[in-house]
Design a protein around this motif. Structure first.
Motif, PDB file in Angstrom:
ATOM      1  N   ASP A  45       0.837  -1.205   0.000  1.00  0.00           N
ATOM      2  CA  ASP A  45       0.000   0.000   0.000  1.00  0.00           C
ATOM      3  C   ASP A  45       0.872   1.256   0.000  1.00  0.00           C
ATOM      4  N   ASP A  49      -8.236  -3.644   6.233  1.00  0.00           N
ATOM      5  CA  ASP A  49      -8.368  -2.266   5.756  1.00  0.00           C
ATOM      6  C   ASP A  49      -7.590  -2.055   4.458  1.00  0.00           C
ATOM      7  N   ARG A  85      -9.070  -1.361   0.559  1.00  0.00           N
ATOM      8  CA  ARG A  85      -8.670  -0.187  -0.234  1.00  0.00           C
ATOM      9  C   ARG A  85      -8.088  -0.607  -1.579  1.00  0.00           C
ATOM     10  N   CYS A 138     -17.152  -0.615   3.445  1.00  0.00           N
ATOM     11  CA  CYS A 138     -17.375   0.673   2.771  1.00  0.00           C
ATOM     12  C   CYS A 138     -18.342   1.540   3.578  1.00  0.00           C
TER      13      CYS A 138
END
Length: 231
Positions: free
Chosen positions: A92, A141, A145, A183
């Motif tokens: 990420d 998480d 994403r 979401c």
């Protein structure tokens, strides 16, 4: 002196080599990843295209970094190795840093144009679904994403838009619902494919005792109610 791009070349290879060592412990793998992240955070380098491909996809005898995000646990079925959470969180970071040269992030550009098999190597569904053993559950998480980014940003190698379907990344409907709930909890727009499922879950269950609901088998010719009688 060595340029940032040249230093990045050997650091990528050094990290992948350490991860590939058969004797490397979980802590050794995590240490190698954190050292690479420190380098990225400090130098924010541009990267050669070949190095980006090596980093993400690896080469013969040296698995790419995406596969380290989804290494299955040998002893715990349906779970991940403990280093996978660190790996996907580093990914990420690699996808979102801004190179000092002012160019687009080359890792992000390449990542969003890969084939499905590359994403499957990351075991995104296992990251998305919660498990009892938090150490082996990856990072929900971050995975959520990344799934959302792939749905919005996936392109062909020539840069033309090539949207992925949610079912290609999360084949199991239960995992899709988990993403939808994530979401909602995070105030993020859910994929359109989830709209009807989320709406159905949000509707209150009918109350069978309510006289506003029709009976299951209404009489074809109901007799009129006496005046003043409850309807």
């Amino acid at each position: 002196t060595m340029s940032g791009m040249d230093e990045a070349s050997w650091r990528i290879e050094a990290m992948l080599s350490k991860l590939s060592e058969l004797a490397a412990t979980n802590s050794a793998k995590v240490k190698a990843m954190k050292e690479f992240q420190k380098f990225i955070d400090k130098t924010a380098p541009d990267l050669y295209d070949d190095d980006v491909n090596l980093l993400l996809l690896g080469e013969e005898g040296m698995p790419g970094f995406l596969s380290w995000c989804g290494t299955p646990s040998e002893k715990h079925e349906g779970q991940l190795k403990r280093h996978c959470a660190t790996a996907i969180n580093l990914l990420d970071r690699l996808l979102t840093y801004a190179p000092k040269g002012g160019h687009e992030n080359p890792i992000s550009e390449r990542f969003h144009s890969l084939g499905l098999d590359a994403y499957e190597a990351m075991a995104l569904p296992i990251h998305v679904r919660p498990t009892k053993d938090k150490k082996r559950s990856g990072s929900q998480d971050t995975a959520c994403r990344i799934v959302l980014a792939l749905l919005n940003k996936h392109v062909r190698l020539d840069g033309s838009s090539d949207p992925l379907h949610l079912s290609e990344l999360l084949p199991d409907a239960a995992d899709q619902i988990i993403l939808g709930k994530w979401c909602v909890d995070h105030g993020v727009h859910a994929p359109d494919e989830l709209g009807s499922q989320l709406a159905a879950r949000a509707e209150p269950a009918p109350n069978p005792s309510s006289n506003r609901n029709p009976s299951p088998n209404p009489s074809p010719n109901p007799s009129p109610s006496p005046a003043g009688a409850p309807r």
